[in-house]
Design a protein around this motif. Structure first.
Motif, PDB file in Angstrom:
ATOM      1  N   CYS A   1      -2.122  -1.610 -10.756  1.00 45.02           N
ATOM      2  CA  CYS A   1      -0.948  -0.761 -10.560  1.00 45.02           C
ATOM      3  C   CYS A   1       0.126  -1.018 -11.603  1.00 45.02           C
ATOM      4  O   CYS A   1       1.264  -0.540 -11.462  1.00 45.02           O
ATOM      5  N   ASP A   2      -0.207  -1.792 -12.629  1.00 36.82           N
ATOM      6  CA  ASP A   2       0.771  -2.102 -13.674  1.00 36.82           C
ATOM      7  C   ASP A   2       1.335  -0.811 -14.255  1.00 36.82           C
ATOM      8  O   ASP A   2       0.604   0.050 -14.736  1.00 36.82           O
ATOM      9  N   GLY A   3       2.658  -0.655 -14.192  1.00 33.66           N
ATOM     10  CA  GLY A   3       3.321   0.530 -14.715  1.00 33.66           C
ATOM     11  C   GLY A   3       3.513   1.629 -13.701  1.00 33.66           C
ATOM     12  O   GLY A   3       4.152   2.642 -14.009  1.00 33.66           O
ATOM     13  N   ALA A   4       3.001   1.463 -12.485  1.00 33.73           N
ATOM     14  CA  ALA A   4       3.077   2.519 -11.474  1.00 33.73           C
ATOM     15  C   ALA A   4       4.340   2.402 -10.629  1.00 33.73           C
ATOM     16  O   ALA A   4       5.026   1.379 -10.622  1.00 33.73           O
ATOM     17  N   ARG A   5       4.631   3.476  -9.904  1.00 32.93           N
ATOM     18  CA  ARG A   5       5.746   3.501  -8.951  1.00 32.93           C
ATOM     19  C   ARG A   5       5.190   3.269  -7.545  1.00 32.93           C
ATOM     20  O   ARG A   5       4.328   4.003  -7.085  1.00 32.93           O
ATOM     21  N   VAL A   6       5.685   2.258  -6.874  1.00 34.44           N
ATOM     22  CA  VAL A   6       5.241   1.915  -5.528  1.00 34.44           C
ATOM     23  C   VAL A   6       6.380   2.168  -4.556  1.00 34.44           C
ATOM     24  O   VAL A   6       7.512   1.716  -4.778  1.00 34.44           O
ATOM     25  N   THR A   7       6.088   2.898  -3.495  1.00 29.99           N
ATOM     26  CA  THR A   7       7.089   3.158  -2.462  1.00 29.99           C
ATOM     27  C   THR A   7       6.526   2.736  -1.118  1.00 29.99           C
ATOM     28  O   THR A   7       5.510   3.263  -0.672  1.00 29.99           O
ATOM     29  N   THR A   8       7.159   1.757  -0.486  1.00 27.80           N
ATOM     30  CA  THR A   8       6.738   1.300   0.837  1.00 27.80           C
ATOM     31  C   THR A   8       7.593   1.991   1.894  1.00 27.80           C
ATOM     32  O   THR A   8       8.511   2.760   1.588  1.00 27.80           O
ATOM     33  N   ILE A   9       7.319   1.690   3.146  1.00 31.29           N
ATOM     34  CA  ILE A   9       8.084   2.321   4.227  1.00 31.29           C
ATOM     35  C   ILE A   9       9.567   1.962   4.128  1.00 31.29           C
ATOM     36  O   ILE A   9      10.436   2.764   4.497  1.00 31.29           O
ATOM     37  N   GLU A  10       9.868   0.771   3.582  1.00 30.83           N
ATOM     38  CA  GLU A  10      11.270   0.382   3.413  1.00 30.83           C
ATOM     39  C   GLU A  10      11.987   1.276   2.409  1.00 30.83           C
ATOM     40  O   GLU A  10      13.204   1.460   2.482  1.00 30.83           O
ATOM     41  N   GLY A  11      11.237   1.805   1.456  1.00 30.14           N
ATOM     42  CA  GLY A  11      11.832   2.648   0.427  1.00 30.14           C
ATOM     43  C   GLY A  11      12.033   4.085   0.858  1.00 30.14           C
ATOM     44  O   GLY A  11      12.523   4.915   0.070  1.00 30.14           O
ATOM     45  N   LEU A  12      11.650   4.414   2.103  1.00 26.96           N
ATOM     46  CA  LEU A  12      11.768   5.786   2.597  1.00 26.96           C
ATOM     47  C   LEU A  12      12.870   5.919   3.639  1.00 26.96           C
ATOM     48  O   LEU A  12      12.903   6.893   4.398  1.00 26.96           O
ATOM     49  N   ASP A  13      13.781   4.942   3.678  1.00 28.09           N
ATOM     50  CA  ASP A  13      14.871   4.998   4.665  1.00 28.09           C
ATOM     51  C   ASP A  13      15.706   6.262   4.528  1.00 28.09           C
ATOM     52  O   ASP A  13      16.131   6.848   5.529  1.00 28.09           O
ATOM     53  N   ASP A  14      15.966   6.678   3.307  1.00 32.28           N
ATOM     54  CA  ASP A  14      16.816   7.844   3.073  1.00 32.28           C
ATOM     55  C   ASP A  14      16.018   9.097   2.714  1.00 32.28           C
ATOM     56  O   ASP A  14      16.605  10.112   2.315  1.00 32.28           O
ATOM     57  N   ASP A  15      14.694   9.027   2.839  1.00 30.26           N
ATOM     58  CA  ASP A  15      13.862  10.188   2.520  1.00 30.26           C
ATOM     59  C   ASP A  15      14.005  11.253   3.609  1.00 30.26           C
ATOM     60  O   ASP A  15      13.908  10.939   4.811  1.00 30.26           O
ATOM     61  N   GLU A  16      14.229  12.494   3.212  1.00 28.41           N
ATOM     62  CA  GLU A  16      14.498  13.568   4.174  1.00 28.41           C
ATOM     63  C   GLU A  16      13.343  13.785   5.140  1.00 28.41           C
ATOM     64  O   GLU A  16      13.541  13.863   6.357  1.00 28.41           O
ATOM     65  N   ILE A  17      12.125  13.886   4.611  1.00 26.00           N
ATOM     66  CA  ILE A  17      10.976  14.166   5.477  1.00 26.00           C
ATOM     67  C   ILE A  17      10.722  12.996   6.419  1.00 26.00           C
ATOM     68  O   ILE A  17      10.472  13.190   7.628  1.00 26.00           O
ATOM     69  N   THR A  18      10.791  11.773   5.912  1.00 26.72           N
ATOM     70  CA  THR A  18      10.544  10.612   6.758  1.00 26.72           C
ATOM     71  C   THR A  18      11.599  10.496   7.844  1.00 26.72           C
ATOM     72  O   THR A  18      11.305  10.101   8.982  1.00 26.72           O
ATOM     73  N   THR A  19      12.833  10.827   7.524  1.00 29.37           N
ATOM     74  CA  THR A  19      13.893  10.811   8.535  1.00 29.37           C
ATOM     75  C   THR A  19      13.589  11.791   9.659  1.00 29.37           C
ATOM     76  O   THR A  19      13.736  11.461  10.852  1.00 29.37           O
ATOM     77  N   GLU A  20      13.138  13.000   9.303  1.00 33.15           N
ATOM     78  CA  GLU A  20      12.775  13.986  10.323  1.00 33.15           C
ATOM     79  C   GLU A  20      11.575  13.520  11.136  1.00 33.15           C
ATOM     80  O   GLU A  20      11.521  13.732  12.358  1.00 33.15           O
ATOM     81  N   LEU A  21      10.609  12.879  10.460  1.00 36.25           N
ATOM     82  CA  LEU A  21       9.432  12.394  11.175  1.00 36.25           C
ATOM     83  C   LEU A  21       9.793  11.260  12.132  1.00 36.25           C
ATOM     84  O   LEU A  21       9.282  11.207  13.258  1.00 36.25           O
TER      85      LEU A  21
END
Length: 398
Positions: free
Chosen positions: A67-87
């Motif tokens: 994953c070198d160079g990739a963007r990783v998003t865990t559940i902690e990184g979705l606190d302010d995500d619109e869709i995750t908030t609705e879910l």
């Protein structure tokens, strides 16, 4: 250790990791991001699901160095995500969680469905969530929560994104590697191991670079021209090789067949084809083959190069071999270099003995051990016995 650079939840991270470290372990142990849960650790239950370059991925079977160079998003990184908030609100409202262990991975998988499904079709939602297992809820509340969010967003005019934003096919994260060891692999276009010849419609046998190569040789008491002729008879060659059999009518330049292997409780039938090349002027040849076993989902590619050298004033022949192979799948986990090399040496000896019998006009005993199946266990015990005897002789000499 390998130095990698990641963007984890919008934060740049550089760390030195072992090549065997999985992404989930790295996130939990090194970055304390314990919202990524570990369940089966086989990529089955979905508890470890996160976003890799914006796409859902199983972090328990993904190596961190890949994953070198990739963007990783865990559940902690979705606190302010619109869709995750609705879910999250819908999961609470529809009683879609109990113990909560599967919930982080379930939310990330559900987010992908909300992004790309045009309607809240229950069947498609259940199929989309089938890779995330829950032992508590019975899934009814989960499905209802996802349907609710999809319906609400479509009513507000939020249209689905085709493919969830995926631009190219291939493993998620494969296009962003900066580590040369990783980027060289990622840059290669994905190709099928099995291709078809446009003229004949048969499986084409491509050239390849073997992962392992070793050399061996043996001697037979017959002149090179006779040995070369015999090696041109594919049926006779197959009869001399333990575990090998033909599945089609052989041609001078091509053959289809099978090699049966038994390693303890594991039995594999590698079915495939081989391309045959021969050069009379140099008394040399090359056999390039590939095959797969459906049960173990293992794929092998092999290359055997031989050169016949006259000895004893041309009355005998030294057969010089260069053997290369690549193995992928479950069987690759037990194919250690030293063991494979020793087993190949024993098989070469068996092949030489059978070849000598054929040249002498003596039929190979089909009932002999190993003539029908390539039994790795019996060969292994024999090798261990030989090594033990060598060690005993070495101690006695002292």
């Amino acid at each position: 250790m390998t130095m990698i650079g990641l963007t984890v939840n919008t934060r740049a991270i550089k760390a030195s990791v072992e090549p065997r470290t999985h992404l989930a372990d790295f996130l939990r142990d090194s970055l304390n991001l314990t919202g990524t849960h570990l369940g089966c650790e086989h990529g089955v239950c979905g508890a470890c699901t996160l976003l890799l370059d914006g796409m859902p991925a199983r972090s328990c079977i993904t190596y961190a160095v890949a994953c070198d160079g990739a963007r990783v998003t865990t559940i902690e990184g979705l606190d302010d995500d619109e869709i995750t908030t609705e879910l999250r609100a819908a999961f609470t409202r529809e009683h879609a969680l109990q113990c909560g262990y599967c919930t982080p991975g379930m939310l990330i998988a559900a987010r992908d469905l909300v992004l790309r499904l045009p309607t809240s079709d229950e069947h498609h939602i259940r199929v989309g969530l089938s890779g995330n297992l829950c032992r508590c809820t019975g899934y009814v509340g989960i499905v209802r929560a996802v349907r609710t969010v999809i319906d609400q967003r479509r009513e507000r005019g939020v249209m689905p994104i085709s493919g969830g934003g995926r631009q190219t096919l291939g493993p998620v994260g494969s296009g962003n590697a900066t580590n040369p060891a990783v980027s060289d692999i990622a840059a290669k276009p994905a190709t099928k191991a099995e291709t078809r010849d446009e003229d004949t419609g048969t499986m084409a046998i491509p050239d390849f670079t073997p992962a392992k190569v070793f050399k061996d040789q043996f001697t037979v008491a017959y002149p090179p021209d006779r040995v070369f002729d015999m090696l041109g008879d594919v049926a006779q060659v197959a009869a001399c090789l333990p575990g090998a059999s033909l599945t089609g009518v052989p041609a001078p330049e091509r053959v289809e067949g099978m090699i049966r292997v038994k390693l303890g409780p594991i039995s594999a039938d590698f079915r495939g084809a081989a391309r045959i090349e021969r050069v009379l002027e140099t008394l040399s040849g090359r056999i390039v083959g590939m095959g797969s076993d459906q049960r173990s989902r293992s794929l092998t590619q092999g290359e055997i190069c031989y050169h016949l050298v006259p000895i004893e004033q041309g009355a005998a022949t030294r057969v010089e071999l260069s053997i290369g192979y690549s193995l992928k799948g479950m069987l690759a986990q037990i194919a250690r270099d030293g063991l494979v090399r020793d087993l190949a040496a024993r098989l070469t000896a068996d092949f030489a003995r059978n070849l000598d019998r054929h040249l002498s006009g003596i039929p190979v005993d089909a009932t002999a051990e190993g003539s029908q199946n390539l039994n790795g266990v019996s060969l292994l015990f024999s090798l261990l016995r030989e090594r033990a005897l060598k060690n005993i002789r070495r101690l006695l000499k002292r």
